[in-house]
Design an enzyme around this catalytic site. Sequence first.
Site, PDB file in Angstrom:
ATOM      1  CB  CYS A 113      -2.492   1.102  -2.975  1.00  0.00           C
ATOM      2  SG  CYS A 113      -2.623   2.850  -3.301  1.00  0.00           S
ATOM      3  CD  GLU A 124      -1.372   6.818   6.283  1.00  0.00           C
ATOM      4  OE1 GLU A 124      -0.238   7.277   6.425  1.00  0.00           O
ATOM      5  OE2 GLU A 124      -1.604   5.759   5.676  1.00  0.00           O
ATOM      6  CB  CYS A 181      -9.518   4.701  -0.468  1.00  0.00           C
ATOM      7  SG  CYS A 181      -8.015   5.264   0.326  1.00  0.00           S
ATOM      8  CG  ASP A 184      -1.901   1.174   1.195  1.00  0.00           C
ATOM      9  OD1 ASP A 184      -2.328   1.556   0.084  1.00  0.00           O
ATOM     10  OD2 ASP A 184      -2.227   1.728   2.255  1.00  0.00           O
ATOM     11  CB  SER A 185       0.227   4.707  -1.060  1.00  0.00           C
ATOM     12  OG  SER A 185      -1.025   4.828  -0.416  1.00  0.00           O
ATOM     13  CG  HIS A 241      -6.014   4.819   4.329  1.00  0.00           C
ATOM     14  ND1 HIS A 241      -5.362   4.427   3.186  1.00  0.00           N
ATOM     15  CD2 HIS A 241      -5.067   5.319   5.166  1.00  0.00           C
ATOM     16  CE1 HIS A 241      -4.071   4.684   3.320  1.00  0.00           C
ATOM     17  NE2 HIS A 241      -3.865   5.224   4.509  1.00  0.00           N
TER      18      HIS A 241
HETATM   19  N1  DGL Z   1      -3.831   3.761  -0.465  1.00  0.00           N
HETATM   20  C1  DGL Z   1      -4.474   4.719  -1.330  1.00  0.00           C
HETATM   21  C2  DGL Z   1      -5.662   4.107  -2.041  1.00  0.00           C
HETATM   22  O1  DGL Z   1      -6.090   3.040  -1.754  1.00  0.00           O
HETATM   23  C3  DGL Z   1      -4.888   5.965  -0.637  1.00  0.00           C
HETATM   24  C4  DGL Z   1      -3.798   6.776  -0.017  1.00  0.00           C
HETATM   25  C5  DGL Z   1      -2.969   7.619  -0.972  1.00  0.00           C
HETATM   26  O2  DGL Z   1      -3.438   8.637  -1.507  1.00  0.00           O
HETATM   27  O3  DGL Z   1      -1.823   7.232  -1.160  1.00  0.00           O
HETATM   28  O4  DGL Z   1      -6.218   4.703  -2.919  1.00  0.00           O
END
Ligand code: DGL
Length: 265
Positions: A70, A154, A184, A7-8, A186
């Site tokens: 992500c 976060e 997303c 994930d990011s 999160h």
């Molecule tokens: N993990 C990203 C997603 O699922 C969201 C967070 C980001 O903007 O990096 O879209």
Amino acid sequence: MKLGLFDSGLGGLIVTRAIHAHMPDLDLVYLGDTLRVPYGNRSQEAITGFTKRAMKFLFAQDCQLIVIACNTASAAALRNLQQEFLPAFYPDRNILGVIIPTVEEAAERDFGALGLIGTSYTLQSGVYDDELQKIAPRTCLIKQATPLLVPLIENGGMPWVEDVLRSYLSPLREEGMEGLLLGCTHYPHIKAPIRRVLGEDFPLLSQDEIMPAKLADYLRRHPEHDTALSRTGTSRFYVTDLTESYATAAREIFGEAIHLEKAEI
Ligand code: DGL
């Protein structure tokens, strides 16, 4: 060999926890690119470049199969990774995203108007529209980019999430959405405030509920990956920037204390 999860940031820990609960013996390696998060307001070129570095790191940790948890990275980079990067560098391994499994689930639930929230990149990419059109042409998306949610999650902003959600979600409700796709990583973490805004029984499509069964099904259909995966129940968690506040957020998001290690990618 291991299952990689990427994930990011730290939101992918929620899907990781759900996969771990479903298949507790699988050996896992998680990578969160906390140095570069958020991805959601960046260009396709930047997101693809970051994601490739992350894939190389996870393959170097002996991952056979990687799930990109992500949505933004799946939307921006997955096609390129599957069509060019894997055949050139890792022909015997595979990378999966979250968008197709989520769209398959949406198609099964057969919504008319389906709300979609996610990062600006994910929504602008049109990837959910395109994939839904292929298998659930009756479903029309009502989209709302929700860029404030990830920074709030976060950075300890949970007390403000419900107010922000109310202003993001009320217009979708007024437009008649029948369900809401949480596009997303999160957002499964904020299902409780989402339910307070939309009602306890409002239908939600949440990837922590979708991905474990989809992954198990993929492994059943792909014994070449399934048999390569080791099953001793170990998990390692890497981040590209390690701070006290990330350690606290990881504990809160994963639901238990986990040991974060620093990755150089
Ligand atoms: N993990 C990203 C997603 O699922 C969201 C967070 C980001 O903007 O990096 O879209």
